[in-house]
Scaffold this motif. Structure first.
Motif, mmCIF file in Angstrom:
data_model
loop_
_atom_site.group_PDB
_atom_site.id
_atom_site.type_symbol
_atom_site.label_atom_id
_atom_site.label_comp_id
_atom_site.label_asym_id
_atom_site.label_seq_id
_atom_site.Cartn_x
_atom_site.Cartn_y
_atom_site.Cartn_z
ATOM 1 N N HIS A 95 -52.741 -18.947 -58.393
ATOM 2 C CA HIS A 95 -52.182 -17.978 -58.477
ATOM 3 C C HIS A 95 -50.185 -17.295 -58.707
ATOM 4 O O HIS A 95 -49.836 -16.980 -57.338
ATOM 5 C CB HIS A 95 -52.466 -16.806 -58.292
ATOM 6 C CG HIS A 95 -52.494 -15.531 -59.270
ATOM 7 N ND1 HIS A 95 -52.707 -14.387 -58.525
ATOM 8 C CD2 HIS A 95 -51.542 -15.492 -60.197
ATOM 9 C CE1 HIS A 95 -51.860 -13.673 -59.552
ATOM 10 N NE2 HIS A 95 -51.498 -14.061 -60.466
ATOM 11 N N HIS A 97 -46.844 -17.742 -61.042
ATOM 12 C CA HIS A 97 -45.794 -17.035 -61.752
ATOM 13 C C HIS A 97 -44.364 -17.875 -62.375
ATOM 14 O O HIS A 97 -44.029 -18.278 -61.303
ATOM 15 C CB HIS A 97 -45.212 -15.877 -62.768
ATOM 16 C CG HIS A 97 -46.987 -14.816 -62.831
ATOM 17 N ND1 HIS A 97 -47.341 -14.646 -64.126
ATOM 18 C CD2 HIS A 97 -47.695 -14.413 -62.598
ATOM 19 C CE1 HIS A 97 -48.961 -14.470 -63.341
ATOM 20 N NE2 HIS A 97 -48.645 -14.056 -62.385
ATOM 21 N N LEU A 134 -50.424 -18.299 -64.036
ATOM 22 C CA LEU A 134 -51.666 -17.097 -64.123
ATOM 23 C C LEU A 134 -51.430 -16.562 -65.299
ATOM 24 O O LEU A 134 -51.838 -15.371 -65.307
ATOM 25 C CB LEU A 134 -52.733 -16.197 -62.703
ATOM 26 C CG LEU A 134 -53.569 -16.886 -63.897
ATOM 27 C CD1 LEU A 134 -54.912 -17.776 -63.529
ATOM 28 C CD2 LEU A 134 -54.624 -16.568 -61.665
ATOM 29 N N LYS A 208 -57.125 -16.479 -68.943
ATOM 30 C CA LYS A 208 -56.710 -15.431 -67.275
ATOM 31 C C LYS A 208 -57.167 -14.076 -68.616
ATOM 32 O O LYS A 208 -57.214 -13.677 -69.444
ATOM 33 C CB LYS A 208 -55.580 -15.536 -67.064
ATOM 34 C CG LYS A 208 -54.608 -13.967 -66.651
ATOM 35 C CD LYS A 208 -54.852 -13.781 -65.222
ATOM 36 C CE LYS A 208 -54.653 -12.958 -64.527
ATOM 37 N NZ LYS A 208 -52.740 -12.649 -64.153
ATOM 38 N N HIS A 263 -56.762 -11.672 -57.699
ATOM 39 C CA HIS A 263 -55.798 -10.113 -56.989
ATOM 40 C C HIS A 263 -56.727 -9.547 -55.676
ATOM 41 O O HIS A 263 -58.410 -9.294 -55.845
ATOM 42 C CB HIS A 263 -55.515 -8.918 -57.188
ATOM 43 C CG HIS A 263 -54.250 -9.226 -58.236
ATOM 44 N ND1 HIS A 263 -52.635 -9.909 -57.714
ATOM 45 C CD2 HIS A 263 -54.329 -9.556 -59.766
ATOM 46 C CE1 HIS A 263 -52.156 -9.968 -58.909
ATOM 47 N NE2 HIS A 263 -52.561 -9.836 -59.902
ATOM 48 N N ASP A 366 -48.678 -14.767 -56.402
ATOM 49 C CA ASP A 366 -47.402 -14.172 -57.563
ATOM 50 C C ASP A 366 -46.847 -14.178 -57.975
ATOM 51 O O ASP A 366 -45.937 -12.926 -58.137
ATOM 52 C CB ASP A 366 -48.672 -11.863 -57.777
ATOM 53 C CG ASP A 366 -48.847 -11.675 -59.371
ATOM 54 O OD1 ASP A 366 -49.093 -12.560 -60.002
ATOM 55 O OD2 ASP A 366 -48.179 -10.651 -59.724
HETATM 56 ZN ZN LIG Z 1 -50.348 -12.764 -61.648
#
Ligand SMILES: [Zn+2]
Length: 462
Positions: A95, A97, A134, A208, A263, A366
């Protein structure tokens, strides 16, 4: 992308067997130039770090692994002495970006080939060899996913394409400067199915969903819509990952058949019913511990912020923010910081509970979604935070390598064994002793090519 190497692995296993037979009887007259022997490093095998070993690379794959001295070094192979070092597989970020951020800014305009290539290269320099982006990926993602996988200049790019969010809901279009081509916002079950079919036809590795009302501040994706999306994704052989924050949303998406909780649960302790549902359904849990911590930790200025390992990961504009005394004061005094501290505490405790209960743990940060979630550094910080939740260093590393490969359906990455892709991180010290040793990166090998660290000795002329 999972089946890319599956047929080659079988062929290679046969090749390794024959090569071993050949070596036992007669020296190989001239080895192919692509043979590399990594000599003397200890190898992390997913459970523990073993004794000094020999690792033979052939082209982009690992050909053989054995205790030092047990394998015949092929004639003409390039030999690299890694005595005293430790080898771990490349980290697999399930996960993260790309293309959302530049410096202290975020927005659609940063989703460019140039910016993403630079970000993938940054990840690779920090030992991350696969990143699963993601969501929030505009159509350029489909092109880059096809073109950049298999490269040796950056991490492999996998991802979910745009992903599905609620109309006027998360991810926040205004707050993140997102445009309409970065998130699909279906209002009906049929529109959700259509969106999933569109993504599946263009090429995604996962679907997602965002299922979070930000404590009632925004509309939440409706159960009717996400149930349809999950069903349609499964019909196309795609796993579904859900953004959640609260236990009730996590519970609802698990019951709806989601495959990955993307998460940690951060509003309250998880309960037995949730733990059992996660286990029974085999759902993966990616805690992203550093996400909330990044909202205050840089204002505290811990000592590691002065180390080159951190400084090299930080954009100059972001570094100026971190150095600004007024920003630091305001951040530490903010309500957001207080909330984030609570979220981290709950997240750590829930990870401890779920890991002890035997729930499958994946690795994600993240990073790249917001400026303060710093690609490269965030991953090493996350490993440390996972150990604060009670995982041993070896368990945290296993989650970040072998287990996250399984989460993503990668059959040839995530461990150091014959037939696997030669994505390796060479560390100065054993991370199973102290997880912060992942920050002592001596070299990175990507598909059998050394891409970071002191240049290898040249092979001897034949
Ligand atoms: Zn994310």
């Amino acid at each position: 992308m999972a089946p890319r190497f599956s047929t080659r692995v079988g062929a290679l296993a046969v090749l390794v067997f024959h090569a071993a037979q050949g070596c036992a009887h007669a020296p190989t007259p001239a080895a192919p130039p692509s043979l590399v022997v990594l000599e003397g490093a200890r190898v992390f095998d997913g459970e523990a770090t073993g004794g000094p070993a020999t690792v033979v690379l052939e082209g982009e794959l690992i050909r053989a692994v054995g205790p030092r001295g047990s394998l015949q070094v092929p004639a003409g192979a390039q030999v690299v002495d890694y005595s005293g070092k430790t080898l771990i597989p490349g980290l697999i970020l399930a996960h993260g970006h790309v293309g959302n951020v530049s410096g202290t800014e975020l927005g659609r305009r940063f989703y460019t080939r140039e910016n993403i290539t630079r970000q993938l290269s940054r990840y690779l320099g920090y030992g991350v060899t696969v990143i699963n982006s993601l969501g929030m990926n505009p159509p350029l993602f489909y092109t880059l996913r096809r073109e950049l996988n298999g490269n040796t200049t950056g991490a492999d790019l996998m991802g979910a394409g745009p992903g599905l969010g609620a109309p006027m809901g998360l991810p926040p279009a205004r707050g993140m400067n997102l445009e309409d081509d970065q998130v699909m916002r279906p209002e009906t079950a049929e529109a959700a199915r259509e969106a999933v079919r569109d993504m599946a036809s263009k090429g995604v590795d996962m679907v997602k969903l965002w299922v979070d009302s930000m404590n009632g501040a925004m509309p939440r994706l409706s159960p009717e819509v996400y149930r349809a999306a999950i069903d349609e994704a499964h019909r196309h052989g795609l796993r579904v990952a859900a953004h959640i924050h609260d236990l009730e949303d996590a519970r609802a998406v698990v019951e709806a058949g989601v495959d990955v909780i993307a998460h940690g649960v951060r509003d309250q302790p998880v309960d037995d019913a949730f733990i059992q549902a996660m286990k029974t359904r085999g759902v993966w849990y990616i805690p992203t511990l550093n996400l909330d911590e990044a909202n205050y930790i840089y204002a505290e200025h811990p000592a590691w912020m002065d180390e080159p390992f951190f400084r090299a990961a930080v954009d100059p504009a972001l570094q100026r923010r971190f150095d600004d005394p007024q920003w630091r004061r305001e951040t530490l005094a903010s309500e957001g910081a207080a909330k984030a501290r609570k979220a981290v505490a709950v997240n750590l405790e829930n990870l401890r509970t779920l890991h002890q209960a035997g729930v499958k743990i994946g690795f994600g940060t993240d990073s790249g979604a917001m400026p303060q979630r710093i690609p490269g550094f965030a991953e090493h910080r996350e490993l440390e935070l996972m150990t604060q939740a009670g995982l041993t260093p070896a368990q945290a590393l296993r989650a970040a390598t072998r287990d996250s490969a399984e989460l993503l359906g990668l059959k040839s990455q995530g461990s150091i064994a014959p037939g696997m892709v030669a994505d390796l991180v060479v560390l100065d010290a054993d991370p199973a002793q102290d997880i912060r040793n992942t920050r002592g990166i001596h070299a990175v090998w990507r598909r059998g090519v050394q891409v970071r660290g002191a240049p290898s000795p040249r092979p001897a002329p034949p």
